[in-house]
Design a protein around this motif. Sequence first.
Motif, mmCIF file in Angstrom:
data_model
loop_
_atom_site.group_PDB
_atom_site.id
_atom_site.type_symbol
_atom_site.label_atom_id
_atom_site.label_comp_id
_atom_site.label_asym_id
_atom_site.label_seq_id
_atom_site.Cartn_x
_atom_site.Cartn_y
_atom_site.Cartn_z
ATOM 1 N N ASN A 32 0.828 -1.210 0.000
ATOM 2 C CA ASN A 32 0.000 0.000 0.000
ATOM 3 C C ASN A 32 0.859 1.257 0.000
ATOM 4 N N ASP A 33 0.817 2.018 -1.088
ATOM 5 C CA ASP A 33 1.506 3.305 -1.176
ATOM 6 C C ASP A 33 0.470 4.413 -1.088
ATOM 7 N N THR A 158 3.440 -1.020 4.089
ATOM 8 C CA THR A 158 3.156 0.324 3.618
ATOM 9 C C THR A 158 4.345 1.208 3.966
ATOM 10 N N ALA A 159 4.212 2.518 3.811
ATOM 11 C CA ALA A 159 5.363 3.403 4.009
ATOM 12 C C ALA A 159 4.911 4.782 4.475
ATOM 13 N N ASN A 169 6.907 6.855 15.087
ATOM 14 C CA ASN A 169 5.826 7.175 14.150
ATOM 15 C C ASN A 169 5.377 5.958 13.359
ATOM 16 N N SER A 170 6.342 5.111 13.014
ATOM 17 C CA SER A 170 6.010 3.869 12.323
ATOM 18 C C SER A 170 5.100 3.001 13.183
ATOM 19 N N SER A 171 5.439 2.891 14.472
ATOM 20 C CA SER A 171 4.631 2.085 15.389
ATOM 21 C C SER A 171 3.236 2.691 15.569
ATOM 22 N N VAL A 202 1.098 -5.170 10.007
ATOM 23 C CA VAL A 202 1.323 -3.945 9.240
ATOM 24 C C VAL A 202 2.771 -3.523 9.449
ATOM 25 N N LYS A 203 3.565 -3.594 8.405
ATOM 26 C CA LYS A 203 4.964 -3.179 8.433
ATOM 27 C C LYS A 203 5.088 -1.854 7.707
ATOM 28 N N VAL A 204 5.740 -0.867 8.356
ATOM 29 C CA VAL A 204 5.832 0.485 7.798
ATOM 30 C C VAL A 204 7.291 0.816 7.493
#
Length: 419
Positions: A32-33, A158-159, A169-171, A202-204
């Motif tokens: 997901n972008d 996603t990113a 922020n990623s978490s 969900v990995k960011v």
Amino acid sequence: MKKEKITILHKIGGRLMPKAPKTKKVHLLVANDNGNSEQALYVNGELIRQPNVYVRPTKKDFFRDIDAAKLVPTLLEEINVTISSKAIRRNRQYYIGKKAIKSEYTPKNMDLKIEKKYSSDLPIINTTGTLAVKAVQIYFEQYKEIPKELEVTVDMVTALPVKQWSPENSSTFSKRFTENQHIITVHINNVDVLVKLDFELVKVAPEGSPSLFALIDDGNGNYRNDDIFEDFNKLYGKKIDGQYIETKTVGHIDIGDGTTDFPITKGFNLEDSFVHGCNHGVGHAIDQAIAEFLNDDKKAVLTKVTRQKFSEYIKDETNQYHQDAVESLEAALENEADFIYDEFIKVLSAVDNEIDLVVVYGGGSIVMKEQFYPLLKELCDNLNKKLLWIPEKYAALMNVDGLKVILDTMLDDLKMEKV
């Protein structure tokens, strides 16, 4: 066909179809972008692209005199959902993407000046709404019926923009998906489907770094070797593939709508000691251009000129506003190109000029090439660096293509990290 197998099949249109189970379930693998202008997703391998906007309708939608089942194949163009989730501020009805653009309401997109992607409701609304609709489509394609309820589980990579990315922020962004069940009612004409959406993983990643995977890997475990390198090969008189990229220190310039990211990579590794981005991109240029474009009494009737709508004027040469829009945008793009160029000079200085290759991509690189390419090519020539400008056909999808490679090749490892 064996007799015992027939009992789990039913006949539709002359074909034997799997019989729908009592508990309706779908599992989604998602790359997901969440771009500021466009959302691009791979869902179970299928690419979905849509304007990254929504509206909150205030009137009931018009019911068409047509069987809801006939509307399912085009449901992604008519996303009409009611969302209930603790991850967002307002639980209510939303039109998303193309339906939002076509509606009578003014679309909501990311506010490039004040909103942070990890805390904004827009990525949650548009991602959950789109995935719920896609899950209904997948179920319908398999069983040829619209379920009343559907349980959906999701694994997603996603990113976030480099400037916004941090472990914290990623978490925060990940937990907004994983720590809440999202209840989505998908409205298909006069039929409603209750979708219970649960994100298991969900990995960011920081934006820019996934693109490296798309440059090196062809998605099948081999080095990439196609026309993405064609212009580079002609420019420098050599033939390269993904292995060449893997051996270099790469300075990325990922030009988006609201941000430009400058990650530095060596091989598959992101140089965490220096991660830089800036709040400049095509979206800012378009905002400036829209203000100039509307500074004309003849355009006083235009009340819904969003970035997406203005982009339509730019792309459509037959549109009555095309030429005015182009002229307004050119000057604004020059300003943004200068800002991004100055920021990249800072990047080179911070890493003592220790970069072998400069790679430019992102949707903004397509629109800004005329203004930015000459500046950057001259700089690279003077500093003895090579420049890989990603062709238009690939540029806007580099991040989501890279996220898909990560999803396809590293999902088991990512699940182990979670444990």
